[in-house]
Design an enzyme around this catalytic site. Structure first.
Site, short mmCIF file in Angstrom:
data_model
loop_
_atom_site.label_atom_id
_atom_site.label_comp_id
_atom_site.label_asym_id
_atom_site.label_seq_id
_atom_site.Cartn_x
_atom_site.Cartn_y
_atom_site.Cartn_z
N CYS A 198 48.34 15.90 60.29
CA CYS A 198 48.95 16.74 60.90
C CYS A 198 48.27 16.06 62.42
O CYS A 198 48.44 16.33 63.75
CB CYS A 198 48.97 18.09 60.69
SG CYS A 198 47.58 19.42 61.21
N GLU A 252 45.67 20.45 52.98
CA GLU A 252 47.11 19.36 53.51
C GLU A 252 47.08 17.48 52.18
O GLU A 252 48.02 17.21 51.43
CB GLU A 252 46.34 18.32 54.28
CG GLU A 252 46.21 18.99 55.75
CD GLU A 252 47.47 18.65 56.33
OE1 GLU A 252 48.45 18.59 54.96
OE2 GLU A 252 48.17 18.23 57.57
N CYS A 299 42.45 15.73 61.90
CA CYS A 299 42.97 15.77 60.90
C CYS A 299 43.81 14.98 60.69
O CYS A 299 44.58 14.61 61.29
CB CYS A 299 44.18 17.34 60.50
SG CYS A 299 45.28 17.10 58.61
N HIS A 317 32.45 -5.88 51.84
CA HIS A 317 32.53 -4.91 50.94
C HIS A 317 34.00 -4.41 51.67
O HIS A 317 34.13 -4.15 53.38
CB HIS A 317 32.10 -4.03 50.38
CG HIS A 317 31.21 -2.73 51.65
ND1 HIS A 317 30.12 -3.51 51.81
CD2 HIS A 317 31.65 -1.91 52.19
CE1 HIS A 317 29.62 -3.16 52.91
NE2 HIS A 317 31.10 -1.36 53.24
N HIS A 373 40.69 22.83 55.56
CA HIS A 373 42.38 22.35 56.36
C HIS A 373 42.70 21.15 55.12
O HIS A 373 43.93 21.06 54.65
CB HIS A 373 42.48 21.67 57.40
CG HIS A 373 43.58 21.46 57.77
ND1 HIS A 373 44.72 22.26 57.84
CD2 HIS A 373 44.25 20.25 57.88
CE1 HIS A 373 45.88 21.51 58.15
NE2 HIS A 373 45.59 20.48 59.12
P1 5GP Z 1 30.09 1.07 54.38
O1 5GP Z 1 29.71 2.57 54.66
O2 5GP Z 1 28.81 0.23 54.00
O3 5GP Z 1 31.34 0.65 54.78
O4 5GP Z 1 30.34 1.65 52.06
C1 5GP Z 1 29.90 1.52 51.51
C2 5GP Z 1 30.29 2.26 50.33
O5 5GP Z 1 29.35 1.77 49.43
C3 5GP Z 1 30.08 3.68 50.39
O6 5GP Z 1 31.14 4.36 50.32
C4 5GP Z 1 29.27 4.25 49.31
O7 5GP Z 1 29.89 5.09 48.80
C5 5GP Z 1 29.64 3.25 48.33
N1 5GP Z 1 27.79 2.36 46.94
C6 5GP Z 1 26.61 3.02 48.28
N2 5GP Z 1 25.93 2.82 46.50
C7 5GP Z 1 26.79 2.32 46.14
C8 5GP Z 1 26.30 1.85 44.91
O8 5GP Z 1 25.58 1.81 44.01
N3 5GP Z 1 27.96 1.70 43.33
C9 5GP Z 1 28.63 1.85 43.81
N4 5GP Z 1 29.93 1.63 43.17
N5 5GP Z 1 28.83 2.03 45.05
C10 5GP Z 1 28.39 2.33 45.88
ZN ZN Z 2 46.47 18.46 58.78
#
Ligand code: 5GP
Ligand code: ZN
Length: 219
Positions: free
Chosen positions: A194, A212, A191, A135, A208
């Site tokens: 900044c 921002e 941050c 992903h 913060h």
């Molecule tokens: P990673 O840390 O593996 O790069 O990111 C995985 C992402 O998948 C995380 O941002 C998390 O919030 C998201 N995520 C985990 N489980 C699900 C799910 O069942 N559905 C969706 N839409 N997102 C998910």
């Molecule tokens: Zn800042």
């Protein structure tokens, strides 16, 4: 297990409403992240069965595949920029200047450009992903979200742990390839906007980030 949760979207994207699956085609599914770490947080899921179980660093060794992912991520980034414009355009000083010019009588020959919202979006992968299916994160730069609850959440998008898609192909000795990449998550908070350093004071960082966020929308 929970680490396989993204597989369902790849298998049956048509089952989901537009609030979950942004779009799908033969090769990709774009979804909203269920636990967004910014005010807009999308995921791009490649459907290629030979790639979806690979670590992104390995999947992106295939130059043709990488190009395809970059092109699709660019499309999703434009779409996300449109969504930011709809959400925040009215708050932005640049958009207001453009609107004012448009409604002037007579309108000026040259209109202000308006804000380039694509500049406000980052695209990349985590050096050590937690979810198994390949992903790519596409998110607004604000890191402003109720779901950003843990220090690792912030640092996973704000240190070299986050590897921008444009940095691929990675060199063979790139330090982000090291098994110790998780060490980035323990860094002091800085941050995104900044550069102010907050040590490990998460509550202060969160306060913060709220300020921002308000300023960023108005630029
Ligand atoms: P990673 O840390 O593996 O790069 O990111 C995985 C992402 O998948 C995380 O941002 C998390 O919030 C998201 N995520 C985990 N489980 C699900 C799910 O069942 N559905 C969706 N839409 N997102 C998910
Ligand atoms: Zn800042």
């Amino acid at each position: 297990g929970v680490r396989d949760g993204l597989g369902a979207y790849i298998d049956k994207p048509e089952k989901y409403p537009p609030s979950v699956v942004v779009y799908h085609n033969e090769d990709f599914v774009a979804i909203y992240d269920m636990f967004p770490k910014s005010s807009l947080h999308l995921l791009l899921l490649p459907r290629d069965q030979t790639k979806t179980r690979l670590h992104p660093f390995d999947a992106f060794e295939d130059a043709e595949f990488l190009d395809k992912v970059k092109a699709e991520a660019g499309k999703l980034c434009s779409l996300a920029a449109g969504e930011l414009r709809r959400k925040y355009g009215k708050d932005s000083a640049q958009e207001q200047a453009r609107q004012a010019a448009l409604s002037a009588d007579p309108p000026p020959d040259e209109l202000p450009q308006g804000r380039d919202w694509e500049q406000e979006i980052v695209v990349g992968v985590h050096a050590v992903p937690s979810m198994n299916h390949l992903h790519i994160h596409v998110l607004s730069v604000d890191r402003y979200s109720d779901r950003l609850k843990h220090r690792k959440h912030y640092n996973s998008f704000s240190t070299p742990f986050f590897v921008p898609i444009d940095d691929f192909p990675l060199g063979p000795n790139d330090e982000r390839r090291r098994p110790t990449a998780e060490g980035y998550l323990k860094r002091d908070f800085a941050c995104w906007r900044c550069g102010k350093v907050f040590g490990n004071r998460f509550t202060e960082l969160k306060q913060h980030l709220e300020q921002e966020f308000a300023d960023w929308k108005r630029v």
